[in-house]
Design an enzyme around this catalytic site. Structure first.
Site, mmCIF file in Angstrom:
data_model
loop_
_atom_site.group_PDB
_atom_site.id
_atom_site.type_symbol
_atom_site.label_atom_id
_atom_site.label_comp_id
_atom_site.label_asym_id
_atom_site.label_seq_id
_atom_site.Cartn_x
_atom_site.Cartn_y
_atom_site.Cartn_z
ATOM 1 C CB CYS A 161 -0.969 -0.003 1.182
ATOM 2 S SG CYS A 161 -0.207 -0.229 2.808
ATOM 3 C CG HIS A 192 -4.346 0.655 5.083
ATOM 4 N ND1 HIS A 192 -3.986 -0.125 4.009
ATOM 5 C CD2 HIS A 192 -5.412 1.401 4.677
ATOM 6 C CE1 HIS A 192 -4.811 0.122 2.999
ATOM 7 N NE2 HIS A 192 -5.688 1.045 3.380
ATOM 8 C CG ASP A 210 -8.088 2.321 1.301
ATOM 9 O OD1 ASP A 210 -7.261 1.587 0.708
ATOM 10 O OD2 ASP A 210 -8.427 2.141 2.485
#
Length: 205
Positions: free
Chosen positions: A20, A74, A90
């Protein structure tokens, strides 16, 4: 919601599962290349805590009806084009791409009140231009002791800064005063990046 998005289609975005931090770096890079006038309004946001155990809901990797998962950290992308408008992009959520800030925070993080203190979420918010310059990762955190990959890496070379130093830990760290950007608790994060349209209308009178 207006259709004038920085990234019209999620399919057009660079994405590799479990990377990510690099996915968001690529989003920042794409804005710098295609919409440079918006880069100063964009942020990379890391979510973690001291124990690196943060629960998030509505995640593709989540389980159950609520799609909850506990990550060590994250990262998501945020665009704040005006004081009363903030969008979250996202690539790992089951929510729309993008989602308004308030909806994203409410459904993804819910509240710290029902969680044990060790699961409280903290947020490191980094301006996109800073992230492009300072982020550097040789992907060592994704290798097993024998050198094999925990998850297959992106096909492009590792993202390394001018120092060529692996500094991912500085971004995941949630100690105030250390690392780039600013660190917030959940309530502070909401207070800084969300204002309801009604409040803005009153301020503009």
């Amino acid at each position: 919601m207006t259709t004038d998005f920085l990234f019209p289609k999620i399919a057009d975005c660079s994405y590799v599962s479990c990377y990510c931090e690099e996915n968001v770096w690529k989003l920042c890079e794409q804005v710098k290349r295609t919409r440079p006038e918006e880069l100063s309004k964009c942020y990379a946001v890391f979510v973690s805590n001291e124990g690196r155990t943060v629960p998030l809901w509505r995640q593709k990797a989540g389980r159950g009806d609520d799609q909850v998962v506990i990550w060590d950290y994250h990262v998501f992308f945020m665009h704040n084009p005006s004081p009363n408008r903030c969008l979250v992009f996202d690539l790992d959520t089951t929510l729309p791409f993008p989602t308004y800030f308030h909806k994203y925070v409410t459904e993804t993080f819910r509240s710290d009140l029902a969680l044990r203190p060790e699961h409280h979420r903290f947020f490191r918010v980094i301006p996109a231009d800073t992230y492009l310059i300072e982020f550097s990762s040789d992907r060592r955190h994704m290798r097993r002791p024998d050198g094999s990959w925990i998850k297959p890496p992106p096909s492009y070379p590792p993202i390394l800064s001018n120092t060529n130093m692996h500094c991912l830990g500085d971004f995941i760290c949630m100690s105030p005063g250390k690392g780039p950007g600013a660190v917030y608790g959940l309530s502070e994060f909401v207070q800084n990046f969300y204002k309801s349209p009604n409040v803005m209308a009153q301020n503009n009178k």
